[in-house]
Design a protein around this motif. Structure first.
Motif, mmCIF file in Angstrom:
data_model
loop_
_atom_site.group_PDB
_atom_site.id
_atom_site.type_symbol
_atom_site.label_atom_id
_atom_site.label_comp_id
_atom_site.label_asym_id
_atom_site.label_seq_id
_atom_site.Cartn_x
_atom_site.Cartn_y
_atom_site.Cartn_z
ATOM 1 N N VAL A 7 32.983 -31.092 -33.265
ATOM 2 C CA VAL A 7 32.468 -30.242 -32.206
ATOM 3 C C VAL A 7 31.589 -29.158 -32.805
ATOM 4 O O VAL A 7 32.058 -28.315 -33.559
ATOM 5 N N PRO A 8 30.304 -29.196 -32.485
ATOM 6 C CA PRO A 8 29.439 -28.165 -33.035
ATOM 7 C C PRO A 8 29.681 -26.850 -32.325
ATOM 8 O O PRO A 8 30.055 -26.805 -31.164
ATOM 9 N N SER A 9 29.466 -25.791 -33.051
ATOM 10 C CA SER A 9 29.573 -24.493 -32.384
ATOM 11 C C SER A 9 28.277 -24.248 -31.638
ATOM 12 O O SER A 9 27.203 -24.639 -32.088
ATOM 13 N N PRO A 10 28.374 -23.667 -30.486
ATOM 14 C CA PRO A 10 27.162 -23.449 -29.702
ATOM 15 C C PRO A 10 26.198 -22.517 -30.430
ATOM 16 O O PRO A 10 26.604 -21.668 -31.211
ATOM 17 N N GLY A 11 24.912 -22.736 -30.179
ATOM 18 C CA GLY A 11 23.883 -21.943 -30.833
ATOM 19 C C GLY A 11 23.936 -20.494 -30.396
ATOM 20 O O GLY A 11 24.607 -20.134 -29.435
ATOM 21 N N MET A 13 21.251 -18.635 -29.593
ATOM 22 C CA MET A 13 20.170 -18.165 -28.719
ATOM 23 C C MET A 13 20.681 -17.709 -27.357
ATOM 24 O O MET A 13 20.295 -16.676 -26.852
ATOM 25 N N GLU A 14 21.559 -18.542 -26.774
ATOM 26 C CA GLU A 14 22.038 -18.226 -25.433
ATOM 27 C C GLU A 14 23.530 -17.925 -25.422
ATOM 28 O O GLU A 14 24.054 -17.446 -24.444
ATOM 29 N N ALA A 22 30.736 -18.029 -16.935
ATOM 30 C CA ALA A 22 31.678 -19.083 -17.296
ATOM 31 C C ALA A 22 32.890 -19.054 -16.370
ATOM 32 O O ALA A 22 33.385 -20.084 -15.936
ATOM 33 N N VAL A 25 31.988 -20.595 -13.064
ATOM 34 C CA VAL A 25 32.016 -22.064 -13.112
ATOM 35 C C VAL A 25 33.459 -22.554 -13.078
ATOM 36 O O VAL A 25 33.797 -23.489 -12.344
ATOM 37 N N VAL B 7 15.275 -22.526 -19.708
ATOM 38 C CA VAL B 7 16.548 -21.841 -19.504
ATOM 39 C C VAL B 7 16.377 -20.631 -18.583
ATOM 40 O O VAL B 7 17.119 -20.446 -17.625
ATOM 41 N N TRP B 80 29.103 -30.999 -16.566
ATOM 42 C CA TRP B 80 28.208 -29.827 -16.538
ATOM 43 C C TRP B 80 29.019 -28.533 -16.626
ATOM 44 O O TRP B 80 28.687 -27.621 -17.404
ATOM 45 N N LYS B 84 28.962 -25.470 -19.425
ATOM 46 C CA LYS B 84 28.795 -24.070 -19.047
ATOM 47 C C LYS B 84 29.888 -23.213 -19.682
ATOM 48 O O LYS B 84 29.668 -22.057 -20.013
ATOM 49 N N MET B 85 31.087 -23.829 -19.832
ATOM 50 C CA MET B 85 32.201 -23.091 -20.431
ATOM 51 C C MET B 85 32.273 -23.317 -21.937
ATOM 52 O O MET B 85 33.243 -22.927 -22.572
ATOM 53 N N ARG B 86 31.245 -24.033 -22.477
ATOM 54 C CA ARG B 86 31.142 -24.299 -23.913
ATOM 55 C C ARG B 86 32.327 -25.099 -24.439
ATOM 56 O O ARG B 86 32.865 -24.801 -25.497
ATOM 57 N N PHE B 88 32.645 -28.521 -25.647
ATOM 58 C CA PHE B 88 31.777 -29.653 -25.942
ATOM 59 C C PHE B 88 32.523 -30.991 -25.926
ATOM 60 O O PHE B 88 31.999 -31.985 -25.415
ATOM 61 N N THR B 89 33.723 -31.033 -26.483
ATOM 62 C CA THR B 89 34.482 -32.286 -26.507
ATOM 63 C C THR B 89 34.774 -32.761 -25.094
ATOM 64 O O THR B 89 34.605 -33.931 -24.754
ATOM 65 N N THR B 253 23.455 -33.368 -29.179
ATOM 66 C CA THR B 253 24.372 -32.503 -29.938
ATOM 67 C C THR B 253 23.580 -31.416 -30.667
ATOM 68 O O THR B 253 23.981 -30.251 -30.691
ATOM 69 N N TYR B 256 22.552 -28.830 -28.291
ATOM 70 C CA TYR B 256 23.697 -27.964 -27.953
ATOM 71 C C TYR B 256 23.866 -26.888 -29.009
ATOM 72 O O TYR B 256 24.138 -25.728 -28.694
ATOM 73 N N ARG B 257 23.684 -27.298 -30.274
ATOM 74 C CA ARG B 257 23.854 -26.341 -31.367
ATOM 75 C C ARG B 257 22.791 -25.244 -31.287
ATOM 76 O O ARG B 257 23.056 -24.080 -31.517
ATOM 77 N N GLN B 258 21.560 -25.663 -30.930
ATOM 78 C CA GLN B 258 20.461 -24.690 -30.889
ATOM 79 C C GLN B 258 20.484 -23.846 -29.622
ATOM 80 O O GLN B 258 20.271 -22.636 -29.666
ATOM 81 N N ASN B 259 20.695 -24.525 -28.502
ATOM 82 C CA ASN B 259 20.547 -23.840 -27.227
ATOM 83 C C ASN B 259 21.412 -24.531 -26.171
ATOM 84 O O ASN B 259 20.927 -25.365 -25.406
ATOM 85 N N PRO B 260 22.677 -24.198 -26.102
ATOM 86 C CA PRO B 260 23.596 -24.922 -25.212
ATOM 87 C C PRO B 260 23.214 -24.824 -23.737
ATOM 88 O O PRO B 260 23.427 -25.764 -22.972
#
Lengths: 132, 291
Positions: A7-11, A13-14, A22, A25, B7, B80, B84-86, B88-89, B253, B256-260
């Protein structure tokens, strides 16, 4: 199975997301599940209603005698009402149309206008008003 | 090239660009399907008594496919929400379920429902010869009950070579229950469960037949609209599945790492398309299977 290293950690930027957003949602997830269950229930209802003779029921209700063809039309009307309700749920909740920006509504006003126009043309072709 | 406003909302439209894009596209899709549905309405209203088939599709299978599409609509919106809640799995699991549902829908449609129709035979009897086949049609009984007459004898064609060989003068049909036992009151209305053709063989002379064919698009207005609309709908399901597969690839993926939030918006837009496909099916199912 441990997925944690996949699982990558979110970037950055945002992220992290606005905690308020959150939470917003998260509160909706329950709604989505309820709407999904409602849609499934109404699918069963649609199937069940198609085996009900609405021609007979309407004949009793309105003290008339509907023919078999008219009865079928009554069944079509009932089924389309249920379908419209289901479609409305999908559009309002799943497609977030219950709270969307003004521009999206404007696009849809045009769409509704033109698609109604399309069905109106079909109706004209069938009704054939000029010869009548 | 960097696509702007993926975004952040544009100030003049109030929304990020892809959202305007997908809604314009869906508006055009409404017109596309609207044209086909209005053709369906026109053909159906124009059909005389007994001309529009009822109960020729498998209702439990159609109901199953409807449920599959609804479940996939729920899982895609949950995917989705997970993004939004990050989570990923969780997002990947919901997305995988959505793809699976789409594939199951297509397999049922293309692997079972359509092929069943390719081998089902119908012989439409000439108006003047209907009385001759009363034992298969039961029209006296239907008239007494106030139902529309039957004009077609259906089942499995026992001598398929009759379709092409002009020397064969008649069709031998393993009759559908409705034609094997036409005066049975249970046959007046369509069944919920599919009932296969019986052992009883019906003989129909070619000279008495207006047209005869398998349940293919050219068989009737009903099957022409059925195959066109479910075919176009199926193409949309396939397109949705392909887009969702992309959402599980390494490229997504990385995004997601760059800009979720960008990936979340992509999923939202693909989800809007998927819900639209579900919405179309909500109308297709009763119109073709039930009414």
């Amino acid at each position: 199975m441990d997925h944690s290293d996949e699982v990558p950690s979110p970037g950055l930027m945002e992220a992290p997301p606005d905690p308020h957003a959150a939470q917003h949602v998260a509160a909706h997830v329950r709604t989505y599940l309820i709407v999904g269950a409602t849609l499934l229930a109404f699918t069963v209802i649609t199937v069940a209603l198609s085996y009900v003779d609405f021609g007979l029921i309407f004949s009793h209700l309105f003290r008339t005698n509907l023919s078999e063809a008219q009865g079928r039309k009554a069944n079509v009307a009932v089924a389309m009402l249920v379908a419209a309700f289901k479609a409305g749920l999908v559009a309002a909740i799943f497609m977030h149309l219950s709270a969307e920006k003004r521009l999206i509504y404007r696009i849809l006003y045009f769409t509704v206008f033109f698609v109604l126009g399309l069905f109106w043309l079909t109706y004209l072709a069938w009704y054939n008003p000029i010869v009548r | 090239m960097e696509i702007p406003y993926t975004v952040v909302a544009r100030r003049d439209t109030g929304v990020w660009n892809a959202k305007v894009g997908i809604w314009l596209f869906l508006a055009s899709e409404v017109m596309l399907f609207g044209g086909l549905f209005s053709a369906y309405v026109f053909l159906r209203l124009d059909a005389g008594p007994g001309d529009w088939p009822h109960g020729v599709l498998n209702v439990p299978v159609g109901t199953f496919n409807t449920a599959i599409l609804i479940i996939s609509s729920v899982t895609v919106v949950l995917a989705w929400a997970a993004l939004k809640m990050r989570q990923f799995t969780r997002y990947r699991i919901y997305m995988a379920i959505t793809i699976l549902c789409g594939v199951v829908f297509l397999v049922v449609k293309l692997g079972y429902e359509w092929p069943q129709k390719y081998v089902h035979f119908g012989a439409r009897i000439k108006e003047s010869e209907l009385a001759k086949y009363e034992k298969y049609l039961g029209n006296q009984h239907l008239l007494a009950e106030g139902f529309a007459p039957r004009k077609e004898i259906t089942g499995h064609l026992h001598n398929p070579q009759a379709l092409h060989d002009p020397n064969i003068k008649e069709y031998e049909i393993a009759l559908d229950p409705v034609n094997a036992d036409p005066t049975n009151k249970k046959m007046d209305r369509p069944h919920f469960f599919y009932v296969p053709p019986t052992e009883k063989i019906g003989i129909v002379e070619k000279a008495d037949v207006e047209y005869a064919n398998m349940f293919l698009p050219k068989h009737s207005s009903y099957f022409a609209t059925y195959f066109t609309i479910t075919g176009l709908h199926g193409a949309h399901v396939l397109a949705g599945v392909l887009v969702f597969c992309y959402m599980l690839l390494p490229a997504s993926t990385r995004l997601y790492r760059q800009n979720p939030e960008h990936l979340a918006n992509r999923v939202e837009v693909a989800g809007l398309f998927w819900h639209f496909v579900d919405l179309i099916w909500i109308f297709v199912f009763p119109l073709f299977y039930l009414l």
